[in-house]
Write a protein that holds these residues in place. Structure first.
Motif, PDB file in Angstrom:
ATOM      1  N   VAL A  51       3.238  -3.358 -14.458  1.00 49.91           N
ATOM      2  CA  VAL A  51       3.535  -4.791 -14.590  1.00 49.91           C
ATOM      3  C   VAL A  51       2.341  -5.521 -15.214  1.00 49.91           C
ATOM      4  O   VAL A  51       2.470  -6.181 -16.246  1.00 49.91           O
ATOM      5  CB  VAL A  51       3.922  -5.425 -13.236  1.00 49.91           C
ATOM      6  CG1 VAL A  51       4.263  -6.896 -13.439  1.00 49.91           C
ATOM      7  CG2 VAL A  51       5.093  -4.668 -12.606  1.00 49.91           C
ATOM      8  N   LEU A  52       1.166  -5.359 -14.600  1.00 46.45           N
ATOM      9  CA  LEU A  52      -0.016  -5.994 -15.201  1.00 46.45           C
ATOM     10  C   LEU A  52      -0.362  -5.303 -16.518  1.00 46.45           C
ATOM     11  O   LEU A  52      -0.983  -5.876 -17.398  1.00 46.45           O
ATOM     12  CB  LEU A  52      -1.210  -5.913 -14.243  1.00 46.45           C
ATOM     13  CG  LEU A  52      -1.036  -6.631 -12.889  1.00 46.45           C
ATOM     14  CD1 LEU A  52      -2.225  -6.352 -11.979  1.00 46.45           C
ATOM     15  CD2 LEU A  52      -0.869  -8.134 -13.084  1.00 46.45           C
ATOM     16  N   ASP A  53       0.058  -4.035 -16.631  1.00 44.37           N
ATOM     17  CA  ASP A  53      -0.188  -3.233 -17.837  1.00 44.37           C
ATOM     18  C   ASP A  53      -1.680  -2.964 -18.032  1.00 44.37           C
ATOM     19  O   ASP A  53      -2.179  -2.942 -19.171  1.00 44.37           O
ATOM     20  CB  ASP A  53       0.411  -3.922 -19.080  1.00 44.37           C
ATOM     21  CG  ASP A  53       0.575  -2.932 -20.237  1.00 44.37           C
ATOM     22  OD1 ASP A  53       0.902  -1.767 -19.967  1.00 44.37           O
ATOM     23  OD2 ASP A  53       0.350  -3.324 -21.389  1.00 44.37           O
ATOM     24  N   LEU A  54      -2.387  -2.736 -16.934  1.00 47.83           N
ATOM     25  CA  LEU A  54      -3.828  -2.474 -17.032  1.00 47.83           C
ATOM     26  C   LEU A  54      -4.079  -1.144 -17.726  1.00 47.83           C
ATOM     27  O   LEU A  54      -3.516  -0.118 -17.339  1.00 47.83           O
ATOM     28  CB  LEU A  54      -4.453  -2.456 -15.634  1.00 47.83           C
ATOM     29  CG  LEU A  54      -4.471  -3.799 -14.908  1.00 47.83           C
ATOM     30  CD1 LEU A  54      -5.023  -3.636 -13.494  1.00 47.83           C
ATOM     31  CD2 LEU A  54      -5.289  -4.825 -15.684  1.00 47.83           C
ATOM     32  N   GLN A  55      -4.932  -1.191 -18.741  1.00 47.97           N
ATOM     33  CA  GLN A  55      -5.307   0.021 -19.468  1.00 47.97           C
ATOM     34  C   GLN A  55      -6.831   0.134 -19.459  1.00 47.97           C
ATOM     35  O   GLN A  55      -7.523  -0.819 -19.100  1.00 47.97           O
ATOM     36  CB  GLN A  55      -4.744  -0.029 -20.889  1.00 47.97           C
ATOM     37  CG  GLN A  55      -3.208  -0.132 -20.837  1.00 47.97           C
ATOM     38  CD  GLN A  55      -2.528  -0.212 -22.175  1.00 47.97           C
ATOM     39  OE1 GLN A  55      -3.145  -0.001 -23.210  1.00 47.97           O
ATOM     40  NE2 GLN A  55      -1.238  -0.518 -22.162  1.00 47.97           N
ATOM     41  N   TRP A 114      -0.515   3.575  -3.567  1.00 43.03           N
ATOM     42  CA  TRP A 114       0.411   4.084  -4.596  1.00 43.03           C
ATOM     43  C   TRP A 114       1.214   2.945  -5.214  1.00 43.03           C
ATOM     44  O   TRP A 114       1.389   2.892  -6.429  1.00 43.03           O
ATOM     45  CB  TRP A 114       1.359   5.145  -4.007  1.00 43.03           C
ATOM     46  CG  TRP A 114       0.616   6.251  -3.322  1.00 43.03           C
ATOM     47  CD1 TRP A 114       0.794   6.691  -2.044  1.00 43.03           C
ATOM     48  CD2 TRP A 114      -0.458   7.044  -3.875  1.00 43.03           C
ATOM     49  NE1 TRP A 114      -0.110   7.693  -1.757  1.00 43.03           N
ATOM     50  CE2 TRP A 114      -0.873   7.933  -2.859  1.00 43.03           C
ATOM     51  CE3 TRP A 114      -1.106   7.089  -5.103  1.00 43.03           C
ATOM     52  CZ2 TRP A 114      -1.908   8.854  -3.047  1.00 43.03           C
ATOM     53  CZ3 TRP A 114      -2.133   7.996  -5.296  1.00 43.03           C
ATOM     54  CH2 TRP A 114      -2.519   8.868  -4.277  1.00 43.03           C
ATOM     55  N   GLY A 115       1.675   2.052  -4.355  1.00 39.95           N
ATOM     56  CA  GLY A 115       2.450   0.916  -4.865  1.00 39.95           C
ATOM     57  C   GLY A 115       1.574  -0.033  -5.667  1.00 39.95           C
ATOM     58  O   GLY A 115       1.958  -0.531  -6.728  1.00 39.95           O
ATOM     59  N   GLN A 116       0.376  -0.270  -5.157  1.00 37.33           N
ATOM     60  CA  GLN A 116      -0.514  -1.224  -5.836  1.00 37.33           C
ATOM     61  C   GLN A 116      -0.976  -0.675  -7.183  1.00 37.33           C
ATOM     62  O   GLN A 116      -1.059  -1.406  -8.171  1.00 37.33           O
ATOM     63  CB  GLN A 116      -1.702  -1.534  -4.912  1.00 37.33           C
ATOM     64  CG  GLN A 116      -1.258  -2.341  -3.699  1.00 37.33           C
ATOM     65  CD  GLN A 116      -2.117  -2.137  -2.467  1.00 37.33           C
ATOM     66  OE1 GLN A 116      -2.887  -1.183  -2.374  1.00 37.33           O
ATOM     67  NE2 GLN A 116      -1.972  -3.025  -1.495  1.00 37.33           N
ATOM     68  N   TRP A 176      -8.630 -10.436 -15.090  1.00 40.11           N
ATOM     69  CA  TRP A 176      -9.009 -11.524 -14.184  1.00 40.11           C
ATOM     70  C   TRP A 176      -7.842 -11.885 -13.270  1.00 40.11           C
ATOM     71  O   TRP A 176      -6.786 -12.332 -13.746  1.00 40.11           O
ATOM     72  CB  TRP A 176      -9.438 -12.767 -14.978  1.00 40.11           C
ATOM     73  CG  TRP A 176      -9.886 -13.916 -14.117  1.00 40.11           C
ATOM     74  CD1 TRP A 176     -10.440 -13.843 -12.871  1.00 40.11           C
ATOM     75  CD2 TRP A 176      -9.825 -15.307 -14.439  1.00 40.11           C
ATOM     76  NE1 TRP A 176     -10.750 -15.100 -12.410  1.00 40.11           N
ATOM     77  CE2 TRP A 176     -10.379 -16.022 -13.355  1.00 40.11           C
ATOM     78  CE3 TRP A 176      -9.371 -16.021 -15.555  1.00 40.11           C
ATOM     79  CZ2 TRP A 176     -10.470 -17.412 -13.330  1.00 40.11           C
ATOM     80  CZ3 TRP A 176      -9.472 -17.404 -15.526  1.00 40.11           C
ATOM     81  CH2 TRP A 176     -10.019 -18.089 -14.430  1.00 40.11           C
ATOM     82  N   CYS A 177      -8.051 -11.689 -11.972  1.00 43.43           N
ATOM     83  CA  CYS A 177      -7.083 -12.126 -10.959  1.00 43.43           C
ATOM     84  C   CYS A 177      -7.706 -13.355 -10.323  1.00 43.43           C
ATOM     85  O   CYS A 177      -8.800 -13.273  -9.755  1.00 43.43           O
ATOM     86  CB  CYS A 177      -6.888 -11.022  -9.924  1.00 43.43           C
ATOM     87  SG  CYS A 177      -5.953 -11.540  -8.480  1.00 43.43           S
ATOM     88  N   TYR A 230      -4.263  -6.982  -5.790  1.00 40.34           N
ATOM     89  CA  TYR A 230      -4.445  -7.000  -7.249  1.00 40.34           C
ATOM     90  C   TYR A 230      -5.777  -7.582  -7.685  1.00 40.34           C
ATOM     91  O   TYR A 230      -6.040  -7.660  -8.882  1.00 40.34           O
ATOM     92  CB  TYR A 230      -3.280  -7.753  -7.910  1.00 40.34           C
ATOM     93  CG  TYR A 230      -1.979  -7.035  -7.649  1.00 40.34           C
ATOM     94  CD1 TYR A 230      -1.675  -5.855  -8.326  1.00 40.34           C
ATOM     95  CD2 TYR A 230      -1.086  -7.487  -6.686  1.00 40.34           C
ATOM     96  CE1 TYR A 230      -0.511  -5.152  -8.054  1.00 40.34           C
ATOM     97  CE2 TYR A 230       0.079  -6.791  -6.402  1.00 40.34           C
ATOM     98  CZ  TYR A 230       0.357  -5.634  -7.087  1.00 40.34           C
ATOM     99  OH  TYR A 230       1.508  -4.930  -6.812  1.00 40.34           O
ATOM    100  N   GLY A 231      -6.623  -7.986  -6.714  1.00 37.63           N
ATOM    101  CA  GLY A 231      -7.947  -8.490  -7.072  1.00 37.63           C
ATOM    102  C   GLY A 231      -9.020  -7.501  -6.642  1.00 37.63           C
ATOM    103  O   GLY A 231     -10.200  -7.709  -6.884  1.00 37.63           O
TER     104      GLY A 231
END
Ligand code: PRX
Length: 581
Positions: free
Chosen positions: A233-237, A224-226, A243-244, A256-257
């Motif tokens: 924060v990363l704003d992944l859509q 849930w946190g990840q 790329w991590c 995050y990877g």
């Protein structure tokens, strides 16, 4: 519009349930990260979407859809089951950043075992300490790295299965298993193990000041946190290419990877070759990367190669840049605005926190050099160094601390409940890890110092202990000192961090010699190589200084802090506790 919208508006009434909404999660669904990162995404109609783009040396390139990942991770899960690995067993993943790493990691989680990824540059001593501590049952590795396992296997009675997934099966030794998931029959269906939010998931080893590395145990509820931090924060859509740069041997590379982006169904790229600025820019360009999560040392290295090089590549797709692992200096933020047209957003967190804790956000004003503000739902403070009471005045330096209970928080240090307890100020000596984790009267103390300005921005000051942060990787002085004295020439050793322009700190060793040994260039090289091979290139001292005698307290404890202060040109403080001549 960014996913977070407005930071300020997210704060009031924040509830972690919003992470479930973000994932479209229904109560009663299976909470297993391996399943959520593959099967669940396929079930959302994204089976044919690209999950992983991998590039290696030369022109090597492989692409996997979410359905490929689903089937391949099923294959790993089934294989581990058939070998006899049980839910809860630790399975070490020990290889370079090849697709097999990502796939065996998720396959391990699917069948309910605990994934214990270890950095593939670790030498046999580093490996042994961590496998012994974890009581690891199986190790998944490649022919390239299996030699290190062979050297230590005899001393690890709990290690029952050595599984090699890349290389030449003809070169294996008796008892070693070869598994080629892509050649094996497809496993179309695999019922993932019914883990819940408290089931152990990932075990990451991290270094402290004293003693050998500690195993921070995470649970499936970390997702849930990840997921939410990946979104806000990363704003992944949905249409992002992400790329991590971190290796999954370290927590950034898993939280995050692997986990955050894939449970959101986002396409990830992995580059499995050594660093050069040109290669990185080409990778960003060719894959049209939109979101990039990296580390200050890498950014400083890129900076050294100048802005002209950046301008030779088409990087217009980049939309959000984030950084973690070490202080991100203001110059690097300003430079990234000049080079990429946007600032790197600094994020602060730890292996133990499992997910971002204090960060900058898309759309929020960046103050270059600041780590930003606590993530919604995270109660943070800086505590007075002596009284441990939160500072209320801006600008005062104290210990970064968090109220326990966020979803990605580590559940214990494996086999070291007392050390876990020692991280919580105010803990009762009988409190169990599961109680500590929920006790919001306590403070979890990070081991770092910072101050908070009048606008609520956090400013990193430094670590509160002797752990060395080199290029964003923590190395424990004790582990290096213990290895140094294994060398025939060395009698005693003290290891500290020494300032470095690019890596922030590098390892420096102070040693005394055994009688009959001279310290010339050859000897220095021999000691350096000894550490590089037994521990890792990160732990290798960049400088070794021979002393007649190491500074010690009256009780005989080596005074690392004194040596460190000398290296940093700081006031060496009160020497009255030093040993008399
Ligand atoms: O000292 C802090 C530093 O890295 C430590 C955590 O290291 P590790 O557990 O290996 O996890 C690294 C990646 C999450 C912290 O205690 N650190 C991490 N992020 C920052 C940082 N120092 C300064 N600024 C940061 N943004």
């Amino acid at each position: 519009m960014s996913n977070i919208g407005s930071y300020e508006e997210r704060l009031p009434g924040f509830d972690w349930a919003i992470a479930k909404e973000t994932l479209g999660w229904q109560d009663g669904e299976l909470l297993n990260i391996g399943h959520m990162a593959t099967d669940r995404i396929c079930a959302q109609g994204k089976a044919e979407k690209t999950a992983l783009i991998w590039e290696g040396f030369g022109d090597a390139k492989k692409t996997y859809t979410f359905d490929d990942m689903r089937v391949i991770t099923n294959g790993y899960a089934r294989f581990l089951q058939e070998v006899g690995v049980q839910p809860g067993d630790r399975v070490c993943i020990f290889m370079d950043k090849s697709p097999s790493l990502y796939q065996s990691f998720l396959g391990t989680l699917k069948m309910g075992a605990v994934a214990q990824p270890l950095f593939s540059a670790f030498g046999d001593d580093s490996l042994e300490v961590r496998l012994a501590s974890a009581g690891t049952r199986a190790i998944v590795t490649t022919q390239k790295h299996v030699k290190k396992v062979r050297k230590i296997q005899e001393r690890l009675p709990e290690l029952k299965h050595v599984i090699v997934v890349e290389g030449n099966p003809a070169k294996l030794r008796e008892g070693e298993l070869f598994f080629d998931v892509e050649a094996a029959p497809r496993v179309e269906n695999f019922e993932s193990y019914k883990t819940d939010e408290n089931s152990p998931s990932v075990l990451h080893y991290t270094s402290g000041t004293t003693g050998q590395p500690k195993g921070a145990q995470h649970a499936h509820g970390s997702v849930w946190g990840q997921a939410l931090t990946s979104s806000w924060v990363l704003d992944l859509q949905d249409d992002d290419v992400y790329w991590c740069t971190a290796d999954p041997g370290w927590v950034t590379g898993t939280s995050y990877g692997i986990i955050g982006p894939w449970v959101l169904g986002v396409t990830q790229c992995v580059l499995d070759v050594g660093f050069t600025s040109a290669r990185w820019y080409k990778f960003l360009q060719d894959n049209k990367v939109t979101i990039w999560y990296s580390a200050p040392t890498a950014i400083r290295s890129l900076m050294r190669d100048g802005t002209d090089l950046v301008k030779q590549y088409d990087l217009k797709h980049l939309r959000n840049l984030c950084s973690v692992g070490e202080p991100l200096n203001a110059e690097a933020v300003v430079w990234s605005e000049e080079a990429f047209g946007r600032p790197f957003l600094d994020t602060f967190w730890q292996t133990e926190t499992g997910a971002m804790m204090i960060t900058n956000y898309p759309g929020m004003k960046v103050k270059p050099g600041s780590m930003g503000k606590p993530f919604p739902g995270i109660e943070a403070a800086v505590l007075d160094l002596k009284t441990h009471v939160p500072h209320t005045e801006p600008g005062k330096v104290g210990l970064i601390a968090f109220r326990p209970g966020w979803p990605a928080m580590f559940r214990t240090y494996r086999g070291q409940e007392d050390v876990y307890r020692s991280k919580f100020f105010g803990a009762d000596e009988n409190e169990k890890p599961e109680e500590l984790r929920k006790n919001t009267n306590l403070w979890y103390v990070s081991g770092d110092r910072a101050s908070i300005d009048a606008d609520g921005y956090y400013w990193f000051v430094g670590r509160d202990d002797d752990v060395i942060n080199t290029g964003g990787h923590l190395v424990g002085p004790f582990e290096i000192e213990s290895a140094l004295i294994e060398h025939e020439a060395i009698a005693e050793a003290a290891v500290v961090g020494k300032p470095d322009k690019v890596n922030m700190e590098v390892v420096k060793a102070f040693v005394t010699l055994n009688p009959g040994f001279d310290f010339d260039d050859m000897m220095e090289l021999s000691v350096m190589n000894f550490i590089r091979k037994s521990l890792s290139p990160l732990a290798m001292p960049q400088e070794i200084e021979v002393m007649e005698k190491l500074p010690k307290t009256r009780s005989g404890k080596i005074l690392r802090r004194y040596l460190k202060a000398l290296e940093w040109g700081e006031d060496v403080g009160d020497l009255s506790t030093l040993e008399d001549d």
